[in-house]
Design a protein around this motif. Structure first.
Motif, PDB file in Angstrom:
ATOM      1  N   LYS A   2      32.498  37.837  34.763  1.00  0.00           N
ATOM      2  CA  LYS A   2      33.726  37.718  34.967  1.00  0.00           C
ATOM      3  C   LYS A   2      34.403  38.874  35.024  1.00  0.00           C
ATOM      4  CE  LYS A   2      33.738  33.011  33.175  1.00  0.00           C
ATOM      5  NZ  LYS A   2      34.239  32.029  31.934  1.00  0.00           N
ATOM      6  N   ASP A 133      34.953  46.353  43.507  1.00  0.00           N
ATOM      7  CA  ASP A 133      33.767  45.309  43.172  1.00  0.00           C
ATOM      8  C   ASP A 133      32.560  46.349  43.020  1.00  0.00           C
ATOM      9  OD1 ASP A 133      34.960  43.077  42.502  1.00  0.00           O
ATOM     10  OD2 ASP A 133      34.972  42.471  44.644  1.00  0.00           O
ATOM     11  N   ALA A 169      45.324  39.486  42.009  1.00  0.00           N
ATOM     12  CA  ALA A 169      45.113  38.382  42.946  1.00  0.00           C
ATOM     13  C   ALA A 169      43.913  39.036  44.164  1.00  0.00           C
ATOM     14  CB  ALA A 169      46.289  38.476  43.726  1.00  0.00           C
ATOM     15  N   LYS A 172      40.530  38.581  42.703  1.00  0.00           N
ATOM     16  CA  LYS A 172      40.630  37.092  42.258  1.00  0.00           C
ATOM     17  C   LYS A 172      39.665  37.291  40.791  1.00  0.00           C
ATOM     18  CE  LYS A 172      39.982  34.639  46.433  1.00  0.00           C
ATOM     19  NZ  LYS A 172      40.428  35.919  47.405  1.00  0.00           N
ATOM     20  N   ASP A 174      39.400  36.969  36.622  1.00  0.00           N
ATOM     21  CA  ASP A 174      39.241  35.743  35.774  1.00  0.00           C
ATOM     22  C   ASP A 174      40.572  35.642  34.686  1.00  0.00           C
ATOM     23  OD1 ASP A 174      37.660  33.318  34.517  1.00  0.00           O
ATOM     24  OD2 ASP A 174      38.131  34.806  32.584  1.00  0.00           O
ATOM     25  N   LEU A 223      50.768  35.423  39.065  1.00  0.00           N
ATOM     26  CA  LEU A 223      49.368  35.331  38.729  1.00  0.00           C
ATOM     27  C   LEU A 223      49.121  33.870  38.538  1.00  0.00           C
ATOM     28  CD1 LEU A 223      49.026  38.136  35.948  1.00  0.00           C
ATOM     29  CD2 LEU A 223      47.841  38.079  38.305  1.00  0.00           C
ATOM     30  N   ASN A 226      48.711  32.210  41.951  1.00  0.00           N
ATOM     31  CA  ASN A 226      47.328  32.712  42.594  1.00  0.00           C
ATOM     32  C   ASN A 226      46.165  32.279  41.905  1.00  0.00           C
ATOM     33  OD1 ASN A 226      48.478  34.450  44.659  1.00  0.00           O
ATOM     34  ND2 ASN A 226      49.045  36.037  43.379  1.00  0.00           N
ATOM     35  N   GLY A 227      46.359  31.366  40.801  1.00  0.00           N
ATOM     36  CA  GLY A 227      45.010  30.638  40.326  1.00  0.00           C
ATOM     37  C   GLY A 227      44.617  31.564  39.296  1.00  0.00           C
ATOM     38  N   ILE A 228      45.351  32.441  38.669  1.00  0.00           N
ATOM     39  CA  ILE A 228      44.552  32.864  37.720  1.00  0.00           C
ATOM     40  C   ILE A 228      45.509  32.591  36.292  1.00  0.00           C
ATOM     41  CG2 ILE A 228      44.377  35.457  36.218  1.00  0.00           C
ATOM     42  CD1 ILE A 228      44.681  36.674  39.252  1.00  0.00           C
TER      43      ILE A 228
END
Length: 257
Positions: A2, A133, A169, A172, A174, A223, A226-228
């Motif tokens: 993560k 990444d 975002a 993505k 964790d 955040l 944006n699903g965090i």
């Protein structure tokens, strides 16, 4: 693995790198999550350097009014002095880290948000983030100053909380931990262990949430959108790992029920 973004405010930087315990906590976060990114501000230092150079520090809703001369100070202090000090401290203590800004690799462009603020912008992703990444996969910790550029190539002052939001975002991630000089978010005079979206909206509207907390908590709202969902604000995070990750103190930001 993560990914966690550790956003460190300019006000917190001095305390963070004075003692070895902070390096120890950073190592622990890296071990627990597997991937760590650091974003840092420079607020207090910029104000001090501006004052020394005869430039007045002005703010609107927690955002620094940034003339061309102030922008030079922002870039020199945030991307230069402070970023270099952070990388030096981390490298000396065995953490493989690289100093970066929002200008590098053409990934971000900032658009002016308010002419009254001058060279202040909101960043958007215009390039590939895969290279970030790739650094993480190599075991490297990227350390970002939030200084960006506009589409014409002029330097732009970007609030580090907002930069963190956009970066998080895009990747993505964790979790996002906002490390500041405050113990957490205060509502009704008390530091809350947990607050939700509606409490943030109400707190800003009632002016109970003010100054630098406005962009910080506004970024937290984005955040969440944006699903965090693992967002923390506080001072001196101490990571505990049992069945799940816990942090002593501070405030967790959650979606409204």
């Amino acid at each position: 693995m993560k990914t966690v973004i550790l956003k460190i405010s300019g006000k917190a930087l001095n305390d963070i790198f004075i003692t070895y315990k902070w390096i120890s906590e950073i190592k622990k976060i890296n071990e627990v999550f597997g991937n760590l990114i650091i974003v840092h501000g420079a607020g207090t230092s910029i104000s001090e350097w501006s004052e020394a150079l005869g430039l007045e520090a002005k703010f609107i809703n927690g955002q620094r009014v940034t003339t061309e001369k102030v922008m030079d100070v922002v870039a020199a202090v945030q991307s230069g002095i402070l970023n270099s000090k952070i990388i030096s401290k981390m490298t000396t203590n065995g953490i493989d880290a690289v100093g970066l800004s929002g200008i590098d690799r053409g990934t971000f462009v900032a658009e002016n948000i308010n002419l009254d603020l001058g060279n202040v912008g909101i960043p958007k992703v215009v390039g590939d983030v895969k290279w970030i990444d790739d650094l993480l996969k190599e075991g490297v910790t990227p350390v970002f100053s939030s200084v960006c550029r506009n589409s014409s190539g002029s330097l732009m002052n970007v609030n580090a909380d907002i930069f963190t939001e956009v970066l998080a975002a895009a990747l993505k991630v964790d979790s996002v931990f906002f490390v500041s000089d405050v113990t957490g978010v205060k509502l009704e005079g008390v530091v809350q262990k947990l607050i939700n979206e509606q409490q943030i909206i109400n707190g800003i509207a009632s002016k109970e949430i003010t100054d630098g907390m406005i962009p910080k908590l506004s970024s937290c709202l984005q955040l969440l959108n944006n699903g965090i969902n693992k967002i923390w604000i506080g001072k001196n995070p101490k990571i505990e790992v049992e069945n799940e990750i816990k942090i002593n103190g501070g405030t967790w930001i959650v979606k409204s029920a």
